[in-house]
Write a protein that holds these residues in place. Structure first.
Motif, short mmCIF file in Angstrom:
data_model
loop_
_atom_site.label_atom_id
_atom_site.label_comp_id
_atom_site.label_asym_id
_atom_site.label_seq_id
_atom_site.Cartn_x
_atom_site.Cartn_y
_atom_site.Cartn_z
N GLU A 114 -80.73 19.56 -22.39
CA GLU A 114 -80.18 20.00 -23.68
C GLU A 114 -79.00 20.92 -23.42
OE1 GLU A 114 -83.14 21.85 -26.09
OE2 GLU A 114 -84.58 20.24 -25.78
N PHE A 115 -78.15 21.09 -24.43
CA PHE A 115 -77.07 22.07 -24.31
C PHE A 115 -77.69 23.45 -24.17
CE2 PHE A 115 -74.50 18.72 -26.28
CZ PHE A 115 -73.36 18.80 -25.50
N LYS A 116 -77.11 24.25 -23.30
CA LYS A 116 -77.59 25.61 -23.08
C LYS A 116 -76.46 26.57 -23.41
CE LYS A 116 -80.73 23.90 -19.66
NZ LYS A 116 -80.52 22.52 -19.97
N GLU A 117 -76.84 27.73 -23.88
CA GLU A 117 -75.89 28.80 -24.12
C GLU A 117 -76.67 30.10 -24.01
OE1 GLU A 117 -74.97 29.15 -28.60
OE2 GLU A 117 -75.30 27.02 -28.26
N HIS A 118 -76.05 31.10 -23.43
CA HIS A 118 -76.70 32.39 -23.22
C HIS A 118 -75.64 33.45 -22.99
CE1 HIS A 118 -76.01 31.70 -18.89
NE2 HIS A 118 -76.37 30.46 -19.15
N ASP A 119 -76.06 34.69 -23.02
CA ASP A 119 -75.13 35.79 -22.77
C ASP A 119 -74.62 35.71 -21.34
OD1 ASP A 119 -75.47 36.80 -25.31
OD2 ASP A 119 -77.08 38.17 -24.71
N ILE A 131 -70.23 16.17 -10.24
CA ILE A 131 -70.94 16.48 -11.48
C ILE A 131 -70.00 16.27 -12.67
CG2 ILE A 131 -72.48 18.16 -10.42
CD1 ILE A 131 -70.77 20.37 -11.83
N GLU A 132 -70.63 16.17 -13.82
CA GLU A 132 -69.89 16.17 -15.07
C GLU A 132 -70.50 17.27 -15.93
OE1 GLU A 132 -68.14 12.81 -17.95
OE2 GLU A 132 -70.32 12.72 -17.69
N ILE A 133 -69.65 18.13 -16.48
CA ILE A 133 -70.09 19.20 -17.37
C ILE A 133 -69.66 18.83 -18.77
CG2 ILE A 133 -70.02 21.65 -17.90
CD1 ILE A 133 -69.09 22.08 -15.00
N ASP A 134 -70.61 18.88 -19.69
CA ASP A 134 -70.35 18.59 -21.09
C ASP A 134 -70.31 19.93 -21.82
OD1 ASP A 134 -70.21 17.63 -23.65
OD2 ASP A 134 -72.02 16.40 -23.53
N PHE A 135 -69.14 20.29 -22.35
CA PHE A 135 -68.97 21.52 -23.11
C PHE A 135 -69.01 21.25 -24.61
CE2 PHE A 135 -66.86 22.86 -19.11
CZ PHE A 135 -67.58 24.01 -18.86
N ALA A 136 -69.61 20.17 -25.03
CA ALA A 136 -69.73 19.75 -26.43
C ALA A 136 -68.39 19.25 -26.97
CB ALA A 136 -70.33 20.82 -27.32
N SER A 137 -67.32 20.03 -26.80
CA SER A 137 -66.02 19.62 -27.31
C SER A 137 -65.27 18.73 -26.31
CB SER A 137 -65.16 20.84 -27.64
OG SER A 137 -64.92 21.60 -26.46
N HIS A 138 -65.64 18.83 -25.03
CA HIS A 138 -65.00 17.98 -24.01
C HIS A 138 -65.85 17.98 -22.74
CE1 HIS A 138 -63.54 21.98 -22.90
NE2 HIS A 138 -63.22 21.50 -21.71
N GLN A 139 -65.61 17.00 -21.89
CA GLN A 139 -66.33 16.87 -20.64
C GLN A 139 -65.36 17.02 -19.47
OE1 GLN A 139 -68.31 13.08 -21.03
NE2 GLN A 139 -70.00 13.98 -22.17
N ASP A 146 -64.83 21.76 -5.84
CA ASP A 146 -64.32 22.22 -7.13
C ASP A 146 -65.24 23.29 -7.71
OD1 ASP A 146 -62.33 20.30 -6.94
OD2 ASP A 146 -63.28 18.91 -8.37
N ALA A 147 -64.67 24.13 -8.58
CA ALA A 147 -65.44 25.18 -9.23
C ALA A 147 -64.99 25.34 -10.67
CB ALA A 147 -65.26 26.51 -8.48
N VAL A 148 -65.85 25.90 -11.50
CA VAL A 148 -65.50 26.23 -12.88
C VAL A 148 -66.16 27.56 -13.21
CG1 VAL A 148 -67.43 24.92 -13.88
CG2 VAL A 148 -65.42 25.43 -15.28
N TYR A 149 -65.45 28.40 -13.96
CA TYR A 149 -65.93 29.70 -14.39
C TYR A 149 -65.78 29.73 -15.91
CZ TYR A 149 -66.25 34.82 -14.55
OH TYR A 149 -66.64 36.11 -14.80
N PHE A 150 -66.83 30.14 -16.65
CA PHE A 150 -66.72 30.09 -18.11
C PHE A 150 -67.68 31.07 -18.77
CE2 PHE A 150 -69.72 26.87 -16.73
CZ PHE A 150 -70.78 26.96 -17.62
N ASN A 151 -67.41 31.34 -20.04
CA ASN A 151 -68.26 32.15 -20.88
C ASN A 151 -69.51 31.32 -21.18
OD1 ASN A 151 -69.56 33.24 -23.18
ND2 ASN A 151 -67.65 34.16 -23.89
N ALA A 152 -70.68 31.83 -20.81
CA ALA A 152 -71.92 31.07 -20.94
C ALA A 152 -72.39 30.91 -22.38
CB ALA A 152 -73.03 31.70 -20.10
N GLN A 153 -71.70 31.53 -23.33
CA GLN A 153 -72.04 31.33 -24.74
C GLN A 153 -71.46 30.02 -25.26
OE1 GLN A 153 -70.74 35.06 -26.47
NE2 GLN A 153 -72.83 35.85 -26.39
N ILE A 154 -70.60 29.39 -24.48
CA ILE A 154 -70.09 28.05 -24.83
C ILE A 154 -71.21 27.06 -24.52
CG2 ILE A 154 -68.40 26.26 -24.27
CD1 ILE A 154 -66.50 28.56 -23.37
N PRO A 155 -71.66 26.26 -25.48
CA PRO A 155 -72.72 25.28 -25.20
C PRO A 155 -72.30 24.39 -24.02
CG PRO A 155 -72.28 25.40 -27.55
CD PRO A 155 -71.20 26.18 -26.87
#
Length: 179
Positions: A114-119, A131-139, A146-155
Motif C-alpha cells: 500500500e502507499f505509505k506516508e509518515h513523518d 526498483i520502481e517507486i510510485d509517488f502516486a503522481s508519478h513513478q 541510484d538513490a532518491v531522497y524525499f519527504n516521507a509525507q509524500i505517499p
C-alpha cells in the motif's frame, strides 16, 4: 511482550496507532510484516525505538558494526522471490538514533504494498537490481547505484523490477520517534 508489559490491550494499541486489532495481532504473532511506517507508529505508541520492537535491548555505543549475519529481520521472512517485502534492521544494537537504517528486498508487485506516508524523510539507495517507486503522481525507476531522497509525507511505495529481487538501503529520519 512489550505491549503487555506496558499494560496495553490490543484495542488500546489499535486506538493509538489507528491500526486494526486483527492486523496488530498478526504482527505480534509474526504472521504479518509491518511496513516501516507501521513500525514507526508502533514505536511511537510504545515509547521505544523501532529496533526494540524486533531485536534485543539496545546498548549505548558510539560505534556500531553490523555484520550481515547480525541483521535483525522484521516479522516473518519470505524466500527470495516471495510475495512479501523483506525488511532487515541494520543497527539494532545501536543506542539512540536519529536515523533508522534498513535493508529491503521489495516485492515484485505493487499490489502487495500500500502507499505509505509518515513523518520525516527517506533516503533510498539501490544496492542491487532495479526498483520502481510510485509517488502516486508519478513513478521513478532506479538502478543499482541510484538513490532518491524525499519527504516521507509524500505517499510512496516501491517494487522490484527486472529479473532479480532488488536490495535497497532505506534510511528513515526518526526525530519524531519516542525515545
Amino acid at each position: 511482550m512489550l505491549r503487555k508489559q506496558l499494560g496495553l490491550s490490543l484495542q488500546d494499541l489499535a486506538d493509538q496507532t489507528e491500526l486494526t486489532k486483527s492486523y496488530l495481532s498478526k504482527v505480534e504473532r509474526g504472521m504479518s510484516v509491518p511496513s516501516v511506517a507501521v513500525a514507526l507508529k508502533l514505536s511511537k505508541a510504545l515509547h521505544v525505538e523501532v529496533d526494540q520492537l524486533f531485536g534485543e535491548d539496545s546498548v549505548q555505543e558510539a560505534i556500531t558494526i553490523v555484520r550481515i549475519a547480525d541483521r535483525v529481520p522484521m516479522g516473518q521472512q519470505q524466500p527470495e522471490g516471495g510475495m512479501q517485502t523483506k525488511y532487515e534492521v541494520l543497527a539494532a544494537r545501536a543506542g539512540h538514533k536519529r536515523l533508522l537504517p534498513f535493508m529491503i528486498s521489495p516485492a515484485k508487485d505493487f499490489s502487495v504494498s500500500e502507499f505509505k506516508e509518515h513523518d520525516g524523510e527517506e533516503l533510498l539507495f539501490v544496492h542491487r537490481g532495479k526498483i520502481e517507486i510510485d509517488f502516486a503522481s508519478h513513478q521513478v525507476a532506479l538502478s543499482a547505484g541510484d538513490a532518491v531522497y524525499f519527504n516521507a509525507q509524500i505517499p510512496h511505495r516501491m517494487r522490484s523490477i527486472g529479473a532479480q529481487v532488488a536490495e535497497v538501503l532505506l534510511v528513515v529520519s526518526a526525530d519524531d520517534v519516542a525515545q
